[in-house]
Design a protein around this motif. Structure first.
Motif, short mmCIF file in Angstrom:
data_model
loop_
_atom_site.label_atom_id
_atom_site.label_comp_id
_atom_site.label_asym_id
_atom_site.label_seq_id
_atom_site.Cartn_x
_atom_site.Cartn_y
_atom_site.Cartn_z
N ASP A 84 50.05 56.64 -9.45
CA ASP A 84 49.23 56.55 -8.24
C ASP A 84 48.62 57.92 -7.97
OD1 ASP A 84 48.12 56.16 -5.76
OD2 ASP A 84 50.04 56.14 -4.69
N LEU A 85 47.29 58.00 -8.01
CA LEU A 85 46.59 59.26 -7.79
C LEU A 85 46.42 59.60 -6.32
CD1 LEU A 85 43.80 58.91 -10.48
CD2 LEU A 85 45.92 60.22 -10.65
N GLY A 86 46.87 58.71 -5.44
CA GLY A 86 46.73 58.95 -4.01
C GLY A 86 45.39 58.49 -3.48
N PRO A 87 45.17 58.63 -2.17
CA PRO A 87 43.90 58.21 -1.57
C PRO A 87 42.71 58.89 -2.26
CG PRO A 87 45.50 58.74 0.13
CD PRO A 87 46.11 59.17 -1.17
N GLN A 88 41.68 58.11 -2.53
CA GLN A 88 40.50 58.61 -3.24
C GLN A 88 39.25 58.51 -2.36
OE1 GLN A 88 40.67 59.58 -6.94
NE2 GLN A 88 42.65 59.88 -5.95
N ILE A 89 38.27 59.32 -2.74
CA ILE A 89 36.97 59.28 -2.08
C ILE A 89 35.91 59.46 -3.16
CG2 ILE A 89 36.92 61.77 -1.63
CD1 ILE A 89 35.54 61.13 1.04
N SER A 90 34.78 58.83 -2.99
CA SER A 90 33.77 58.87 -4.04
C SER A 90 33.16 60.26 -4.14
CB SER A 90 32.66 57.84 -3.76
OG SER A 90 31.80 58.29 -2.73
N TRP A 91 32.84 60.64 -5.38
CA TRP A 91 32.18 61.92 -5.62
C TRP A 91 30.88 62.01 -4.83
CZ3 TRP A 91 33.16 66.30 -8.62
CH2 TRP A 91 34.37 66.27 -9.35
N ARG A 92 30.15 60.91 -4.78
CA ARG A 92 28.85 60.91 -4.10
C ARG A 92 29.03 61.24 -2.62
NH1 ARG A 92 24.60 59.03 -6.62
NH2 ARG A 92 25.89 57.66 -7.90
N THR A 93 30.06 60.64 -2.01
CA THR A 93 30.32 60.90 -0.59
C THR A 93 30.66 62.36 -0.36
OG1 THR A 93 31.09 58.64 -0.21
CG2 THR A 93 31.78 60.31 1.38
N VAL A 94 31.49 62.93 -1.23
CA VAL A 94 31.86 64.35 -1.09
C VAL A 94 30.63 65.23 -1.20
CG1 VAL A 94 33.16 66.24 -2.13
CG2 VAL A 94 34.21 63.99 -1.92
N PHE A 95 29.78 64.97 -2.16
CA PHE A 95 28.57 65.78 -2.33
C PHE A 95 27.68 65.68 -1.09
CE2 PHE A 95 27.81 66.78 -7.07
CZ PHE A 95 29.15 67.08 -7.24
N ILE A 96 27.51 64.48 -0.56
CA ILE A 96 26.66 64.30 0.62
C ILE A 96 27.19 65.10 1.79
CG2 ILE A 96 25.95 62.62 2.37
CD1 ILE A 96 25.75 60.54 0.13
N HIS A 149 21.97 62.10 -9.64
CA HIS A 149 23.25 62.32 -10.30
C HIS A 149 23.97 61.02 -10.65
CE1 HIS A 149 22.84 66.50 -9.76
NE2 HIS A 149 23.20 66.56 -8.48
N ARG A 150 24.56 61.02 -11.85
CA ARG A 150 25.50 59.96 -12.26
C ARG A 150 26.83 60.65 -12.53
NH1 ARG A 150 21.40 57.01 -16.48
NH2 ARG A 150 20.15 55.87 -14.94
N PHE A 151 27.88 60.07 -12.01
CA PHE A 151 29.18 60.72 -12.06
C PHE A 151 30.07 60.07 -13.12
CE2 PHE A 151 27.42 61.13 -7.81
CZ PHE A 151 27.51 62.50 -7.61
N SER A 152 30.71 60.92 -13.93
CA SER A 152 31.58 60.41 -14.99
C SER A 152 32.83 59.79 -14.41
CB SER A 152 31.96 61.54 -15.96
OG SER A 152 32.56 62.62 -15.27
N SER A 153 33.27 60.27 -13.24
CA SER A 153 34.40 59.68 -12.53
C SER A 153 33.89 59.17 -11.19
CB SER A 153 35.51 60.71 -12.31
OG SER A 153 36.00 61.18 -13.56
N ALA A 154 34.36 58.01 -10.79
CA ALA A 154 33.86 57.42 -9.54
C ALA A 154 34.40 58.14 -8.32
CB ALA A 154 34.23 55.94 -9.48
#
Length: 305
Positions: A84-96, A149-154
């Motif tokens: 379990d990697l824990g709670p995740q957030i999209s790369w796109r959201t972080v960049f924004i 941008h296209r992200f290799s990891s979601a």
């Protein structure tokens, strides 16, 4: 004739995952993405929170649609470990979010000059120009995040949004804006017009070329896949990551406009971090493409780094 099914033994790795199935059954010619889908469906966990590795050697199993279960070497009764990697957030959201900070902070500090600095003196032409350049830069960043941008990891760990946003909001936002728009800022005083023109020229060249390299990187990856090609074109024969090189050139242009020590400090910090990322990418290219890849001596700054 249909491909045989394989039963995989599922083992937790790290902290327990509630409702993790003991086994899953998939077709040997199914994509590895189906492994993630089966586990997520039973455990009620997001696919993006799961890391799956082979129990035999710890090799990662990717969540992709173009690699089959058989191709990974998994066979009937093979074990897979799930973390379990824990709670995740999209790369796109972080960049924004991280770029939104400076995009808003610079105009706010500029407009609040009478309150922050206690002065009613109008902003200088160089201060106005710096504001324009910073807004253009971060507006471009937001546009690229949404449409280029296209992200290799979601996703990434959700906690990273505080670290990433803090860096941009503090150093390229508050720090840069505060020391640029004040009445005692070097940008409040007249400067050599030739240096200002040179700064604007470098900024323009850097931003346009940076955008061009981002389009090149976008076109290396087909939509919906994580497969990458070898980047070629503007700057890629010189350094590993010309997008970072052109980013640095654009910010040097800003420094020539506002003559702020805060801008120089930000450039040093940014180039240092981008250099680390660039060398990691160079090592990945060499490993991934082998002799097909033309090794680079410099990762970000030709003749320097």
């Amino acid at each position: 004739m249909s491909a045989p099914s394989v039963t995989l033994v599922v083992r937790p790795r790290g902290k327990p995952i509630k409702n993790l199935p003991e086994t899953i059954t998939v077709s040997s010619d199914a994509s590895t993405a189906e492994i993630f889908e089966r586990i997520a469906d039973v455990s009620k966990f997001s696919i993006h929170r799961l890391r799956v590795t082979k129990g035999s050697d710890g090799a990662p199993v990717s969540n992709v649609g173009d690699v089959t279960v058989h191709e990974t070497g998994l066979r009937n009764k093979s074990a897979i470990d799930v973390k379990d990697l824990g709670p995740q957030i999209s790369w796109r959201t972080v960049f924004i979010v991280e770029y939104l900070g400076p995009l808003l902070i610079h105009p706010l500090v500029y407009l609040a000059r009478p309150i922050i600095y206690g002065t009613s003196a109008p902003a200088s032409p160089l201060q106005k120009l710096t504001l324009l350049l910073c807004v253009i830069h971060f507006a471009k960043r937001e546009f690229e995040t949404l449409f280029v941008h296209r992200f290799s990891s979601a996703t990434m760990p959700a906690r990273n949004i505080f670290k990433n946003s803090g860096y941009y909001w503090l150093f390229s936002g508050l720090n840069l804006a505060y020391w640029t728009y004040g009445p005692n800022s070097p940008a409040a005083k007249p400067s050599n017009p030739l240096l200002t023109y040179l700064g604007v020229a470098l900024f323009t060249i850097g931003e346009v070329c940076n955008y061009s390299t981002h389009l090149t990187l976008k076109n290396l990856r087909k939509p919906g896949t994580t497969e990458r090609g070898i980047p070629q074109g503007l700057g890629f024969d010189i350094v590993t990551c010309p997008n970072y090189m052109f980013e640095a050139i654009a910010w040097i242009g800003v420094a020539l406009v506002n003559w702020s020590l805060a801008t120089v400090i930000f450039i040093i910090m940014a180039v240092g971090q981008m250099g680390v990322w660039a060398w990691k990418k160079e090592r990945r290219y060499r490993k991934e493409f082998g002799d097909k890849y033309k090794r680079k001596r410099y990762a970000i700054l030709p003749g320097i780094w």
